[in-house]
Structures are given as C-alpha cells and as structure tokens.
Enzyme design. Structure first.
Site, PDB file in Angstrom:
ATOM      1  N   SER A  17      59.702  -5.976 -12.481  1.00  0.00           N
ATOM      2  CA  SER A  17      60.624  -5.676 -13.562  1.00  0.00           C
ATOM      3  C   SER A  17      62.066  -5.966 -13.137  1.00  0.00           C
ATOM      4  O   SER A  17      62.370  -7.084 -12.724  1.00  0.00           O
ATOM      5  CB  SER A  17      60.425  -4.229 -14.026  1.00  0.00           C
ATOM      6  OG  SER A  17      61.028  -4.013 -15.279  1.00  0.00           O
ATOM      7  N   ASP A  52      52.208  -7.964 -21.655  1.00  0.00           N
ATOM      8  CA  ASP A  52      53.469  -7.289 -21.344  1.00  0.00           C
ATOM      9  C   ASP A  52      54.452  -7.546 -22.483  1.00  0.00           C
ATOM     10  O   ASP A  52      55.061  -8.606 -22.570  1.00  0.00           O
ATOM     11  CB  ASP A  52      54.035  -7.819 -20.024  1.00  0.00           C
ATOM     12  CG  ASP A  52      55.224  -7.009 -19.525  1.00  0.00           C
ATOM     13  OD1 ASP A  52      55.779  -6.216 -20.314  1.00  0.00           O
ATOM     14  OD2 ASP A  52      55.599  -7.160 -18.346  1.00  0.00           O
ATOM     15  N   HIS A  83      52.933  -4.006 -18.492  1.00  0.00           N
ATOM     16  CA  HIS A  83      54.005  -4.052 -17.498  1.00  0.00           C
ATOM     17  C   HIS A  83      53.550  -3.286 -16.251  1.00  0.00           C
ATOM     18  O   HIS A  83      54.029  -2.188 -15.973  1.00  0.00           O
ATOM     19  CB  HIS A  83      55.260  -3.430 -18.118  1.00  0.00           C
ATOM     20  CG  HIS A  83      56.540  -3.783 -17.434  1.00  0.00           C
ATOM     21  ND1 HIS A  83      56.983  -5.078 -17.296  1.00  0.00           N
ATOM     22  CD2 HIS A  83      57.481  -3.005 -16.839  1.00  0.00           C
ATOM     23  CE1 HIS A  83      58.144  -5.077 -16.666  1.00  0.00           C
ATOM     24  NE2 HIS A  83      58.463  -3.835 -16.369  1.00  0.00           N
TER      25      HIS A  83
END
Length: 797
Positions: A370, A490, A521
C-alpha cells in the site's frame, strides 16, 4: 490442498552433495546405505538432543503398514522403496498418515498436492541423498520448505559457532536462517534531508529505525530491506476531517491543456547543513518500536538488516506530510543514500554527532504494501544508486488514480470520504508528541489547508498537484529490478496502479516480475498455496547477495491465481500479451446483449438513504439481479457461455448517450452472473500462528483463499467511473447540452478472470456510485444509444 512451488532449483548431484554437507548433514555417496539413512533421519529431529530422544521420535513415524521408522532403521536396510520413503517424507512434512494420505498409496495425495518426488526406488546412497535434497526443498504443510521447518526447530542454530567468522548460508539458491533474530541490534538514527517541509529554515531530520543482525558487530556487512512506512509511529483519528460525500456535482466551465497540468520539479532550497561536532560508531537511541512486517522479520533471521523510516511529518522526524508528494519520495531516497554512504545521519537531534551505516553493504531492497509500496515505487523512479530492487505489494503508481478517476472524486474502496488531506492528517504522527506539536500546530494547519485546496474536490480534475504525484511520468529512470504484487479484487488501490506501472517499465533493461492474486488489499506472503517467501528469497539472494541462482529465469515473469480452480497459480510470459496468446472481441450493446430498456433515471442517493445502506451493502446491491437499485441502472446480459473463457487485460467501453443535465456521473460494472460459490476476497486463516519466521521467534497466521460457504448470484469483475464532461482526459472539459447525444470512451480496471461455461457476462451501467463517487441528490436521466455503443473484451486464448 495444493502447494505450488516456483522457486525450487535442481542443481547437479555434486552441488547437492556439497550443499547437504554445508548444512551439517552426513552426505557421502560412498557411505553404506543403512548408516547414511540412520544419520540423515536422526538429523531430522533437532529438537531431540539424545539418541534415546531421537529413537522415540523415529518410532512415531510409520514407514508402511507394518513398520515404524525406528524399526526399519534397526534392520540396517540396504535400499528403500519409493513408496516407503515418501510415506516417511509426508509425515516429516507435517501430513498425517491415515488422515491426509494412505500408506499404501502416498502418491495420490502427493500428486493432488503438487509435491515433487523421485520416480524410482532408492537402491543406493546416492539415490537416498538425491531424495533427501529434494525433500529439504519440498514445501511442508506449514507453508515453508522442509529445511525451513528444520531450522525453525533449531537445526541451524549452532551454524555460526562452527564458522571462523559470521557468514550467510545458501542452500538451493536461497539464504537460510542462521542468524538469531532475537539478538538483533535495535537502534535509531536521524538522517539529514535536503528539505524543509515545515518551513522552519532547517533541513528536516528523518528518524530511521534499524534492526540488524548482531553478527554485524563482529564485522559482517549485510544488505538492507528498507520499508518507508508512514504508519510506523502510529496514526490519528480522522473522523472529524473525513469528507461527507458532496451532494452536488459541479458543472465545469473550463478545462486545461496538458502543459497547464504538467508539474515542473522545484529547485531544491539552498539550506544550511546541521553542524557536525564529531562522529560515532554506536547509536545513542534504542529502537523501541517493534518491526511490524512479517516479510521483513522472515529475512532478519537470514542475515538482512531491516530499516523502517516513517518520513517527513511523522513522530520523531521533522517536516509535514505531503501525501505522496516529491518530498516523501526524497525522504525515502535520503534513507537509501545514508545506507549507501552518500548522506549523513546523526545519533541524536541536537549534538551534531554523525554516524555511518558502517554495517551495510550498500545494497538495498524496498518492501511493503500500500502506502509503503507506493514509496518504494516512487523511490525507484528516481534511479537512486544502491536500490537494487523493490518488492511492491499493492502500491499506488499515480495518486490521481487513487483518489480520482476521469474527472471525478472517487474514494478508494472502503474509505468513502477519504482524500489526500485526510490521509495527511492520518499519518501526521508528530501530533502524538505534545511538546513537538505546540511549536508547529499553526504552521501545520496552514500547510494542511493548502493540501485541501490543491487536491480540488470541486472539479476532480487532474492538475499540477496530482501530476507531481504521478510516478509513472518518471518510470524511464527506474534502474532497480521490480517485483509487483497486486490483488485483482483490490478496489482500494485499484489494479490499474500496478498494470500501468508494469506497462511503463516494459521496455526498460531491468528484470521485472508480476504476481496477481484473487484477494483485495492483502498480503500473500502467508498464503499457503503459493511459495511466495521462497520466490522472494531466491530473488533477494540474487539481488542483494549477488548469488547467480538464475532467479531472473527460474521465477516466471507473471504468476496469476485462478479464480475458479482452488489454490491454482499459473505462470505466464506477460500480462495481456503477447498477441499470439490473446484476442479482443468487440461486442455491440444492442445486438450482442439483452436489455429490458435503454434508459434509466439515477435515484441512487435517495435509494441509498431510504435503504439505510452502507458502501459495502450498496456494492452488493448494485450487482444483484433483483435490487432496490434496479430502476437506477441499465442491466445488460450476454447468453450463457458455452465454454470456459478467461478475460485478461483492460475492458474498454465506447458509449453514445444523452442526459437531461449539463453534467453527470457514469459508473460501469462488468459482472460474472450465475449462482456459484466464489472465492472470498480475504484469505481465511487455516493455521493460527502457523507460520514461524525463525527459530524461537515470531509467528504469523497461515492463510488461504477459499470459496464462500454460500453461493452468490454475481460477482464484480471490473469497474470504471467517468465525469461525463471529461470524455477525453481528466483535464480537458466538454460542454454537455441536455438532451443532445455525445460519445465517451472508458477503460475499466485491468483484470484476469476465469469465466466457467454456463456463466453469463453482465454489464451494469449506472450513475453515481454510493461507495466511491460523490452522492448527488439531483436525479439525472440517462438515455443510452445501444446500437452505437460497444464494449471490447480482451481474452487469453
């Protein structure tokens, strides 16, 4: 269960024997078979310290329906059947006889599980050694290889005591855990940057937290896994600053040219350096924060140092957050430059005592997921020396693609109302230190107001602020080898971030790998069906230790998880290419789809409020055949498939339409239609604390993607959003005359999706997306010219 394995090497027999000896096994092909078997099987119980204790362990293992391993060895055998060896091997790998496999036929289970085996009986000591070498590199029920499992039980704990000086140990091209992670040196330094983001006239000092093997104090130099982690020192409550989705979509009266939205790099300020009053070799501060990334912890026990730095505007550092701005990139680069000896750091913030990374080889890999992966990608696009590779999991390659889409404010999935200013507040952990905050609070609030203004929630347009956060612009500068990992489901950091970066570096003379999974995610290093840790071990051993292990050729260019066949990962040459393996089909929305109507009125906001929906419940309802939103969408279906097909690439929509307003939101969802038990988008826990990261060290859960317990009628494959005033790009504006037809083009999110025979493709066209766009209260009527509209679908053949 399937234990896919991409990172196993098969060296010639001489190398196998040498490596077996190197890890302390008796491995002489000239030894008697029975003696070699006794020595080897005894060695596989390192937790048993005496012969009597080992004998008891051997007696717990069945060779066949008639003998235990202890009884079999007592007969001093001169050979071993293939079946008997693999009966023993499976039990050593953690599988249970009678429960997991049949002692009369272990190969049925091995084939189903994708476990390797020799194809003949063991009639010589050489055969036994080959079988043992393969066994040590075979994956266990606990995800890791058998050698890893042995090391977790203490098999290699005394390795360094037998060496003249500390060293790394390689086996099968991968570095092994011969360092005690519990004894890691933990320290903190402050790195001097070139920036002054808090405008106090001084260079921002950036705190870096270090965990390095204790062996570095004995002269060993080690490579570094560096994670730029803005969350490292905590986050803040952002409830008060989270935006309430706007209720009015602004009519855009003017746009901009490409030149007007192109950001030009700012010249760095000529700031004075912090004074230097001496140099030290030992840090003054202990690293009180614990390492928080299991992937890094796994490699700490293998002789890599691990470094975290939260960057500007975080606790114990100077500066202000800029949400992906050049300053955050420069902060990550500054850490790399210190690790490679090209930048100074201090032992504390005031005394001016410098310290070098004298324990570092100057070879760095950046890791993380991320925001952490985002900064790895950003740093790579600077071409900074010393950064050998990045392992970037679900990273953002352009922040516009995270918070905006085609001229719209589009929140990341699951975070409606978040924006760049909200994330800046979230990660501004300097505010956790009251003594620090009282001196900077007013300046920070002024800085934050600038972010809020520049992000421009009014128009959603691409501008210079967003352009400065588009790392793909500088992809041609990437020198580091690249591993990208991304979830095909995601909807937070959407797949376009990975695929567009992948395309941007396609022609560069670097090594590059892509792993696509069926999750959202999430990490995949602890997903049991994939040997991701071994894959990255092979990769990092090559990149950071210089081992010629063939990682660049052994590891597939692209690995993709199937969404129908459980625990199935396939290797490909590339994503959406080469042309010989792909075909695109353009389907007319009138002749190739069935639809009850060609128009709808968007009442989504009113329905959302009346149903008391959430973002999550809306996302389910909008793709459900019978839904409260049925009148706020166009539902188009294709006939059931006659054979399996695999979508791979970027679906593209050409749409001719008219609306009764001067502006509008258009959302599109491509759907897999048909009752089925589909994979959950979050991997389920299959072994709590089952993955051990080192001997007597940390653990983490083992996970696996599984089909849901109950069937569902549909599943989202891909989606896209567009401001209808931005049909060409996100900065040029088109005026819309209500009632007059116009044309738009829209790319949906990249996908790889297996559609089984009998399923249907459905296309959902609707207005506002309650989960991601703003929520206009004014209704808009949409008339779609189906005959002059089409969707182009890419397929792997």
């Amino acid at each position: 269960m399937k234990l896919n394995q991409f990172a196993r090497l098969t060296p010639d027999f001489k190398v196998q024997v040498a490596e077996l000896k190197q890890i302390g096994l008796q491995a002489d092909p000239d030894d008697a078979f029975s003696q070699s078997a006794t020595d080897l099987f005894n060695a596989f119980f390192p937790e048993a310290y005496t012969l009597a204790a080992k004998e008891d362990k051997l007696a717990q293992v069945a060779v066949n329906m008639d003998q235990t391993l202890a009884a079999w060895l007592a007969k001093k055998p001169s050979k071993m059947t293939r079946r008997d060896f693999y009966n023993v091997a499976l039990q050593l790998l953690g599988f249970e006889a009678f429960t997991d496999f049949d002692l009369n036929d272990p190969f049925k289970m091995m084939t189903a599980t994708k476990l390797p085996s020799l194809d003949h009986d063991l009639t010589s000591t050489a055969d036994l050694l080959k079988a043992v070498y393969l066994l040590l590199n075979t994956r266990t029920k606990h995800l890791v290889s058998y050698l890893d499992d042995l090391a977790n039980r203490g098999f290699l704990k005394d390795f360094q005591k037998k060496q003249k000086k500390p060293t790394h140990l390689l086996f099968n091209g991968k570095v092994q855990q011969v360092f005690d992670a519990r004894q890691a040196v933990r320290e903190v330094v402050w790195i001097e940057s070139d920036m002054d983001t808090d405008h106090d006239g001084q260079r921002d000092l950036l705190e870096a937290t270090i965990y390095r093997p204790k062996a570095t104090d004995q002269g060993l130099k080690v490579p570094v896994l560096f994670t730029a982690n803005p969350y490292f020192h905590g986050t803040n409550d952002v409830t008060a600053v989270t935006h309430v989705p706007e209720t009015t979509l602004a009519v855009k009266t003017h746009g901009a040219s490409k030149a007007e939205v192109t950001a030009n790099p700012e010249e760095p300020a000529n700031l004075p350096h912090h004074p230097v009053n001496g140099e030290a070799t030992q840090a003054e501060a202990y690293a009180e924060e614990n390492s928080m990334y299991a992937f890094n912890d796994y490699f700490l026990a293998r002789g890599f140092a691990v470094v975290y730095s939260a960057g500007v505007g975080t606790r114990y550092s100077d500066g202000f957050r800029t949400t992906g701005g050049p300053e955050e990139t420069d902060g990550a680069v500054a850490v790399i430059e210190w690790l490679t000896g090209k930048r100074r750091a201090f032992t504390n913030r005031t005394d001016g005592i410098t310290i070098k990374a004298w324990w570092s080889t100057g070879l760095v890999a950046m890791t993380g997921k991320s925001y952490l992966a985002t900064l790895a990608m950003a740093a790579a696009t600077t071409g900074v020396d010393g950064l050998k590779t990045i392992v970037a999991d679900a990273g953002i390659s352009s922040w516009y693609d995270y918070y905006r889409e085609n001229g719209l404010v589009v929140a990341p999935g699951g975070f409606q109302g978040e924006d760049a200013d909200v994330l800046a507040v979230d990660t501004f952990s300097r505010q956790k230190s009251g003594g620090d905050l009282i001196n900077i609070k007013q300046a920070w609030e002024k800085h934050l107001a600038t972010i809020t203004h520049d992000q421009d929630r009014t128009t959603g347009a691409y501008n210079t602020w967003w352009d400065a956060r588009n790392y793909r612009k500088n992809a041609n500068k990437v020198k580091a080898d690249v591993v990208l990992i991304h979830g095909l489901n995601d909807w937070n950091v959407k797949p376009t971030n990975a695929i567009k970066f992948w395309e941007a570096i396609a022609d560069l003379p670097i090594q590059k790998k892509l792993v696509l999974h069926q999750g959202q995610h999430v990490y995949v290093h602890n997903v049991r069906s994939l040997d991701f840790l071994d894959m990255m071990n092979l990769w990092l051993t090559h990149e950071l230790l210089g081992e010629a292990n063939g990682a660049e050729d052994v590891l597939p260019n692209v690995v993709v998880q199937d969404n129908v066949a459980v625990q199935t990962w396939s290797a490909y040459q590339n994503f959406a290419s080469p042309a010989a393996e792909h075909v695109t089909n353009t389907r007319n929305l009138k002749t190739d789809f069935e639809a009850a109507t060609d128009q709808f009125t968007d009442h989504a906001t009113a329905t959302f409020n009346a149903q008391h929906d959430t973002s999550a419940s809306f996302e389910t309802a909008i793709i459900t055949p019978n839904s409260a939103y049925a009148n706020s969408r166009l539902w188009l279906t294709q006939p059931p498939l006659e054979r399996d097909q695999t979508l791979e690439g970027i679906p593209h929509l050409e749409l001719t339409l008219a609306i009764d307003a001067p502006t509008g939101i258009l959302s599109v969802r491509l759907i897999d239609l048909g009752m089925a038990k589909r994979f959950g988008e979050t991997a389920a826990t299959v072994a709590l604390n089952g993955l051990q990261l080192g001997f007597d060290y940390k653990t983490t859960d083992i996970l696996e993607f599984k089909p849901t317990a109950k069937p569902t009628p549909s599943k989202l494959i891909s989606l896209g959003h567009i401001n209808l005033q931005n049909p060409k790009n996100a900065y040029e504006v088109q005026r819309i005359t209500p009632g007059q037809p116009f044309h738009i083009s829209l790319d949906l999110q990249p996908t790889h999706y297996h559609l089984p025979a009998g399923r249907q493709l459905a296309l959902v066209i609707h207005g506002a997306d309650m989960a991601q766009t703003i929520r206009p209260i004014k209704t808009t009527h949409y008339q779609i010219d189906l005959a002059n509209s089409s969707i182009t679908l890419p397929y792997r053949i």
